[in-house]
Design a protein around this motif. Structure first.
Motif, PDB file in Angstrom:
ATOM      1  N   LEU A   1       0.807  -1.242  -0.081  1.00 13.83           N
ATOM      2  CA  LEU A   1       0.139  -0.134  -0.033  1.00 13.83           C
ATOM      3  C   LEU A   1       0.781   1.253  -0.006  1.00 13.83           C
ATOM      4  CD1 LEU A   1      -2.627  -1.022   2.605  1.00 13.83           C
ATOM      5  CD2 LEU A   1      -2.819  -1.175   0.285  1.00 13.83           C
ATOM      6  N   GLU A   2       1.989   1.028   0.106  1.00 15.25           N
ATOM      7  CA  GLU A   2       3.014   2.243  -0.071  1.00 15.25           C
ATOM      8  C   GLU A   2       2.885   3.419  -1.299  1.00 15.25           C
ATOM      9  OE1 GLU A   2       4.995   4.667   1.208  1.00 15.25           O
ATOM     10  OE2 GLU A   2       5.805   3.070   2.306  1.00 15.25           O
ATOM     11  N   THR A   3       2.736   4.549  -1.026  1.00 15.51           N
ATOM     12  CA  THR A   3       2.991   5.652  -2.092  1.00 15.51           C
ATOM     13  C   THR A   3       3.817   6.596  -2.058  1.00 15.51           C
ATOM     14  OG1 THR A   3       1.184   6.855  -0.603  1.00 15.51           O
ATOM     15  CG2 THR A   3       0.145   4.946  -2.051  1.00 15.51           C
ATOM     16  N   SER A   4       4.764   6.455  -1.033  1.00 21.14           N
ATOM     17  CA  SER A   4       5.739   7.500  -0.959  1.00 21.14           C
ATOM     18  C   SER A   4       6.700   7.476  -2.027  1.00 21.14           C
ATOM     19  CB  SER A   4       6.297   7.311   0.503  1.00 21.14           C
ATOM     20  OG  SER A   4       7.611   7.959   0.438  1.00 21.14           O
ATOM     21  N   ASP A   5       6.858   8.446  -2.814  1.00 20.42           N
ATOM     22  CA  ASP A   5       7.979   8.595  -3.891  1.00 20.42           C
ATOM     23  C   ASP A   5       9.502   8.394  -3.098  1.00 20.42           C
ATOM     24  OD1 ASP A   5       6.258   8.771  -5.845  1.00 20.42           O
ATOM     25  OD2 ASP A   5       6.475  10.988  -5.609  1.00 20.42           O
TER      26      ASP A   5
END
Length: 233
Positions: A31-35
């Motif tokens: 679920l990671e969304t961090s660039d």
């Protein structure tokens, strides 16, 4: 050389190989969304390859790539990008797409950790009746990896997963029988799953008499969630 400190990396702590890089670091949360998190893994892969270009680069990717509901997720797109980076940058590599690993420790929100904790706390578990997951003993991941190395498998993408999927409701029914404990369920007619082809590792499970899926899951429960100590903090 081992890169990482999580569940997969810990499997090789006492079995490191001089001619291999076991890369098990980076983004593990689907679920990671961090660039920033994605770029950190990309930089680490590039720098590791640069420092040891002669070693076999073994990258632990994910079978989530086959999940049709996640084809546009940042996590899956990132993993595919990292696979391509390794393929284009390494003379010798193995990309191992791993399913749901079960072992000592790991993220408390991993499926089995969550289910066992909920059972011990007598919590009602919401179950998507159409959902399936592929569970694999972490030690089998290690054993299969070494088997592939010994077979001189190179420059391939290989699925490292169990030979059958489990329905979530099936997992909970096996847990009920194993602990002889009634579980509170809220059944929801929803969910999905995806098949994983395992031609390169199927023989491992058959040869080691691990083809019976209920026995296999009970073996996992006995090893990591024994009756005497099932509570996960």
């Amino acid at each position: 050389m081992i890169i990482g400190n999580g569940l997969i990396a810990s499997l090789f702590a006492n079995n490191d190989k001089e001619n291999c890089i076991f890369f098990a670091s980076g983004v593990s949360n689907s679920l990671e969304t961090s660039d920033e998190a994605f770029l950190r893994e990309e930089y680490l892969i590039k720098s590791t390859i640069t420092k040891a270009p002669d070693k076999i680069f073994i990258y632990f990717s994910t079978c989530s790539i086959y999940d049709s509901s996640k084809t546009e997720s940042q996590y899956v797109l990132h993993k595919l990008k990292m696979e391509q980076l390794i393929k284009s940058s390494c003379e010798k590599f193995l990309i191992l797409r791993v399913s749901n690993a079960v072992g000592n420790g790991g993220n408390p929100n991993l499926l089995m950790n969550y289910l066992i904790r909920s059972v011990n706390n007598n919590e009602t578990i919401n179950v998507h009746t159409k959902a399936t997951r592929n569970l694999i003993d972490a030690e089998d991941i290690r054993n299969i990896t070494f088997q592939l190395i010994e077979r001189h498998e190179r420059n391939k993408i290989i699925n490292v997963a169990y030979i059958q999927n489990y329905a979530i409701i099936e997992i909970l029914e096996i847990i009920e029988r194993f602990y002889n404990k009634k579980i509170k369920l809220n059944l929801i007619k929803d969910g999905s799953g995806y098949d994983i082809n395992v031609p390169d590792v199927e023989e491992y499970f058959k040869k080691n008499r691990l083809a019976d899926k209920e026995s296999y899951l009970c073996r996992i429960l006995e090893k990591y969630y024994p009756l005497r100590d099932t509570i996960i903090e």
